[in-house]
Scaffold this motif. Structure first.
Motif, PDB file in Angstrom:
ATOM      1  N   ILE A  22       0.847  -1.200   0.000  1.00  0.00           N
ATOM      2  CA  ILE A  22       0.000   0.000   0.000  1.00  0.00           C
ATOM      3  C   ILE A  22       0.876   1.241   0.000  1.00  0.00           C
ATOM      4  CG2 ILE A  22      -1.764   1.295   1.261  1.00  0.00           C
ATOM      5  CD1 ILE A  22      -2.743  -1.390   2.380  1.00  0.00           C
ATOM      6  N   ASP A  23       0.548   2.188  -0.877  1.00  0.00           N
ATOM      7  CA  ASP A  23       1.300   3.438  -0.992  1.00  0.00           C
ATOM      8  C   ASP A  23       0.782   4.438   0.035  1.00  0.00           C
ATOM      9  OD1 ASP A  23       2.633   5.723  -1.705  1.00  0.00           O
ATOM     10  OD2 ASP A  23       1.630   5.963  -3.634  1.00  0.00           O
ATOM     11  N   TYR A  24       1.580   4.717   1.035  1.00  0.00           N
ATOM     12  CA  TYR A  24       1.232   5.677   2.081  1.00  0.00           C
ATOM     13  C   TYR A  24       1.962   7.013   1.887  1.00  0.00           C
ATOM     14  CZ  TYR A  24      -0.566   1.657   4.741  1.00  0.00           C
ATOM     15  OH  TYR A  24      -1.256   0.554   5.152  1.00  0.00           O
ATOM     16  N   SER A  25       2.543   7.245   0.729  1.00  0.00           N
ATOM     17  CA  SER A  25       3.411   8.407   0.535  1.00  0.00           C
ATOM     18  C   SER A  25       2.695   9.743   0.695  1.00  0.00           C
ATOM     19  CB  SER A  25       4.090   8.341  -0.834  1.00  0.00           C
ATOM     20  OG  SER A  25       3.121   8.433  -1.870  1.00  0.00           O
ATOM     21  N   ASP A  26       1.375   9.768   0.512  1.00  0.00           N
ATOM     22  CA  ASP A  26       0.653  11.032   0.646  1.00  0.00           C
ATOM     23  C   ASP A  26       0.075  11.229   2.046  1.00  0.00           C
ATOM     24  OD1 ASP A  26      -1.196   8.995   0.308  1.00  0.00           O
ATOM     25  OD2 ASP A  26      -2.637  10.258  -0.735  1.00  0.00           O
ATOM     26  N   ILE A  27       0.415  10.335   2.978  1.00  0.00           N
ATOM     27  CA  ILE A  27      -0.065  10.436   4.358  1.00  0.00           C
ATOM     28  C   ILE A  27       1.135  10.689   5.259  1.00  0.00           C
ATOM     29  CG2 ILE A  27      -1.299   9.276   6.219  1.00  0.00           C
ATOM     30  CD1 ILE A  27      -2.527   7.433   4.069  1.00  0.00           C
ATOM     31  N   PRO A  28       1.207  11.868   5.876  1.00  0.00           N
ATOM     32  CA  PRO A  28       2.377  12.147   6.719  1.00  0.00           C
ATOM     33  C   PRO A  28       2.378  11.286   7.980  1.00  0.00           C
ATOM     34  CG  PRO A  28       0.766  13.911   6.905  1.00  0.00           C
ATOM     35  CD  PRO A  28       0.265  12.974   5.838  1.00  0.00           C
ATOM     36  N   GLU A  29       3.570  10.978   8.466  1.00  0.00           N
ATOM     37  CA  GLU A  29       3.720  10.248   9.720  1.00  0.00           C
ATOM     38  C   GLU A  29       3.277  11.153  10.871  1.00  0.00           C
ATOM     39  OE1 GLU A  29       4.914   7.132  10.498  1.00  0.00           O
ATOM     40  OE2 GLU A  29       5.011   6.614   8.373  1.00  0.00           O
ATOM     41  N   LEU A  30       2.610  10.575  11.858  1.00  0.00           N
ATOM     42  CA  LEU A  30       2.237  11.337  13.044  1.00  0.00           C
ATOM     43  C   LEU A  30       3.338  11.209  14.076  1.00  0.00           C
ATOM     44  CD1 LEU A  30      -1.528  10.394  13.474  1.00  0.00           C
ATOM     45  CD2 LEU A  30      -0.533  12.365  12.310  1.00  0.00           C
ATOM     46  N   ASP A  31       3.652  12.332  14.712  1.00  0.00           N
ATOM     47  CA  ASP A  31       4.656  12.300  15.767  1.00  0.00           C
ATOM     48  C   ASP A  31       4.027  12.806  17.060  1.00  0.00           C
ATOM     49  OD1 ASP A  31       4.446  15.019  15.403  1.00  0.00           O
ATOM     50  OD2 ASP A  31       6.432  15.263  14.531  1.00  0.00           O
ATOM     51  N   LYS A  32       4.849  12.982  18.109  1.00  0.00           N
ATOM     52  CA  LYS A  32       4.339  13.396  19.419  1.00  0.00           C
ATOM     53  C   LYS A  32       3.664  14.764  19.380  1.00  0.00           C
ATOM     54  CE  LYS A  32       7.579  10.652  22.037  1.00  0.00           C
ATOM     55  NZ  LYS A  32       8.690  10.631  22.989  1.00  0.00           N
ATOM     56  N   THR A  33       4.074  15.634  18.463  1.00  0.00           N
ATOM     57  CA  THR A  33       3.469  16.967  18.414  1.00  0.00           C
ATOM     58  C   THR A  33       2.005  16.905  17.990  1.00  0.00           C
ATOM     59  OG1 THR A  33       4.219  17.360  16.142  1.00  0.00           O
ATOM     60  CG2 THR A  33       5.654  18.122  17.926  1.00  0.00           C
ATOM     61  N   PHE A  34       1.643  15.893  17.202  1.00  0.00           N
ATOM     62  CA  PHE A  34       0.239  15.742  16.814  1.00  0.00           C
ATOM     63  C   PHE A  34      -0.623  15.548  18.057  1.00  0.00           C
ATOM     64  CE2 PHE A  34      -3.404  13.008  15.990  1.00  0.00           C
ATOM     65  CZ  PHE A  34      -4.062  13.720  15.007  1.00  0.00           C
ATOM     66  N   TRP A  35      -0.217  14.640  18.928  1.00  0.00           N
ATOM     67  CA  TRP A  35      -1.003  14.332  20.113  1.00  0.00           C
ATOM     68  C   TRP A  35      -0.935  15.443  21.156  1.00  0.00           C
ATOM     69  CZ3 TRP A  35      -4.423  11.019  18.997  1.00  0.00           C
ATOM     70  CH2 TRP A  35      -4.159  10.016  18.074  1.00  0.00           C
ATOM     71  N   LYS A  36       0.130  16.255  21.122  1.00  0.00           N
ATOM     72  CA  LYS A  36       0.272  17.354  22.075  1.00  0.00           C
ATOM     73  C   LYS A  36      -0.866  18.364  21.908  1.00  0.00           C
ATOM     74  CE  LYS A  36       3.536  20.934  23.438  1.00  0.00           C
ATOM     75  NZ  LYS A  36       4.823  21.568  23.136  1.00  0.00           N
ATOM     76  N   ASN A  37      -1.292  18.589  20.669  1.00  0.00           N
ATOM     77  CA  ASN A  37      -2.331  19.582  20.392  1.00  0.00           C
ATOM     78  C   ASN A  37      -3.714  18.969  20.160  1.00  0.00           C
ATOM     79  OD1 ASN A  37      -0.469  21.758  20.470  1.00  0.00           O
ATOM     80  ND2 ASN A  37       0.243  21.156  18.441  1.00  0.00           N
ATOM     81  N   ALA A  38      -3.826  17.653  20.283  1.00  0.00           N
ATOM     82  CA  ALA A  38      -5.111  16.988  20.041  1.00  0.00           C
ATOM     83  C   ALA A  38      -6.106  17.350  21.135  1.00  0.00           C
ATOM     84  CB  ALA A  38      -4.903  15.482  19.983  1.00  0.00           C
ATOM     85  N   LYS A  39      -7.363  17.470  20.752  1.00  0.00           N
ATOM     86  CA  LYS A  39      -8.432  17.772  21.697  1.00  0.00           C
ATOM     87  C   LYS A  39      -9.504  16.696  21.576  1.00  0.00           C
ATOM     88  CE  LYS A  39      -8.060  22.808  21.898  1.00  0.00           C
ATOM     89  NZ  LYS A  39      -6.699  22.899  21.690  1.00  0.00           N
ATOM     90  N   LEU A  40     -10.033  16.270  22.700  1.00  0.00           N
ATOM     91  CA  LEU A  40     -11.095  15.282  22.726  1.00  0.00           C
ATOM     92  C   LEU A  40     -12.410  15.965  22.361  1.00  0.00           C
ATOM     93  CD1 LEU A  40     -12.144  12.453  23.401  1.00  0.00           C
ATOM     94  CD2 LEU A  40     -12.395  13.231  25.768  1.00  0.00           C
ATOM     95  N   THR A  41     -13.105  15.419  21.388  1.00  0.00           N
ATOM     96  CA  THR A  41     -14.405  15.946  20.989  1.00  0.00           C
ATOM     97  C   THR A  41     -15.443  14.860  21.235  1.00  0.00           C
ATOM     98  OG1 THR A  41     -13.374  17.275  19.272  1.00  0.00           O
ATOM     99  CG2 THR A  41     -15.725  16.934  19.085  1.00  0.00           C
ATOM    100  N   MET A  42     -16.362  15.138  22.125  1.00  0.00           N
ATOM    101  CA  MET A  42     -17.399  14.166  22.435  1.00  0.00           C
ATOM    102  C   MET A  42     -18.497  14.264  21.375  1.00  0.00           C
ATOM    103  SD  MET A  42     -16.191  12.695  25.021  1.00  0.00           S
ATOM    104  CE  MET A  42     -17.546  11.718  25.604  1.00  0.00           C
ATOM    105  N   PRO A  43     -19.114  13.129  21.058  1.00  0.00           N
ATOM    106  CA  PRO A  43     -20.196  13.164  20.067  1.00  0.00           C
ATOM    107  C   PRO A  43     -21.376  13.976  20.586  1.00  0.00           C
ATOM    108  CG  PRO A  43     -19.981  10.979  21.037  1.00  0.00           C
ATOM    109  CD  PRO A  43     -18.870  11.809  21.574  1.00  0.00           C
ATOM    110  N   ALA A  44     -22.152  14.462  19.642  1.00  0.00           N
ATOM    111  CA  ALA A  44     -23.339  15.237  20.005  1.00  0.00           C
ATOM    112  C   ALA A  44     -24.316  14.346  20.778  1.00  0.00           C
ATOM    113  CB  ALA A  44     -24.009  15.771  18.746  1.00  0.00           C
ATOM    114  N   LYS A  45     -25.117  14.983  21.601  1.00  0.00           N
ATOM    115  CA  LYS A  45     -26.111  14.249  22.358  1.00  0.00           C
ATOM    116  C   LYS A  45     -27.086  13.585  21.389  1.00  0.00           C
ATOM    117  CE  LYS A  45     -29.765  14.753  25.715  1.00  0.00           C
ATOM    118  NZ  LYS A  45     -30.904  15.597  25.977  1.00  0.00           N
ATOM    119  N   LYS A  46     -27.333  12.334  21.608  1.00  0.00           N
ATOM    120  CA  LYS A  46     -28.268  11.594  20.770  1.00  0.00           C
ATOM    121  C   LYS A  46     -29.650  11.681  21.386  1.00  0.00           C
ATOM    122  CE  LYS A  46     -25.000   9.576  18.264  1.00  0.00           C
ATOM    123  NZ  LYS A  46     -24.389  10.290  17.249  1.00  0.00           N
TER     124      LYS A  46
END
Length: 87
Positions: A22-46
């Protein structure tokens, strides 16, 4: 993308293909900085509703496996977002 395929690949094609092919060349590798700025988003109330849907439609969604109601919700949500953009 550096690698080209002879045809457009379906989900089934990708599932059957070894990861090494599988060609993954157009998908950048994730590093620790990705998770440093990640925010948890809860699903909308059902909201629980009762709705009448044709039997063949329900059976088709059920045939796709677990989570068919979530799949139906996602399709309806995409439709609503599209309609809101067309205003």
């Amino acid at each position: 993308m550096t690698k080209r395929y002879d045809k457009e690949l379906s989900v089934e094609d990708l599932a059957a293909m070894p990861d090494s092919d599988i060609d993954y060349s157009d998908i950048p590798e994730l590093d620790k900085t990705f998770w440093k700025n990640a925010k948890l988003t809860m699903p909308a109330k059902k909201e629980k509703v009762t709705i009448r849907i044709d039997a063949d439609v329900i059976e088709w969604f059920k045939s796709k496996g677990k989570g068919y109601q979530s799949h139906m919700n996602a399709i309806l949500k995409a439709y609503v977002h599209t309609q809101l953009q067309d205003r």
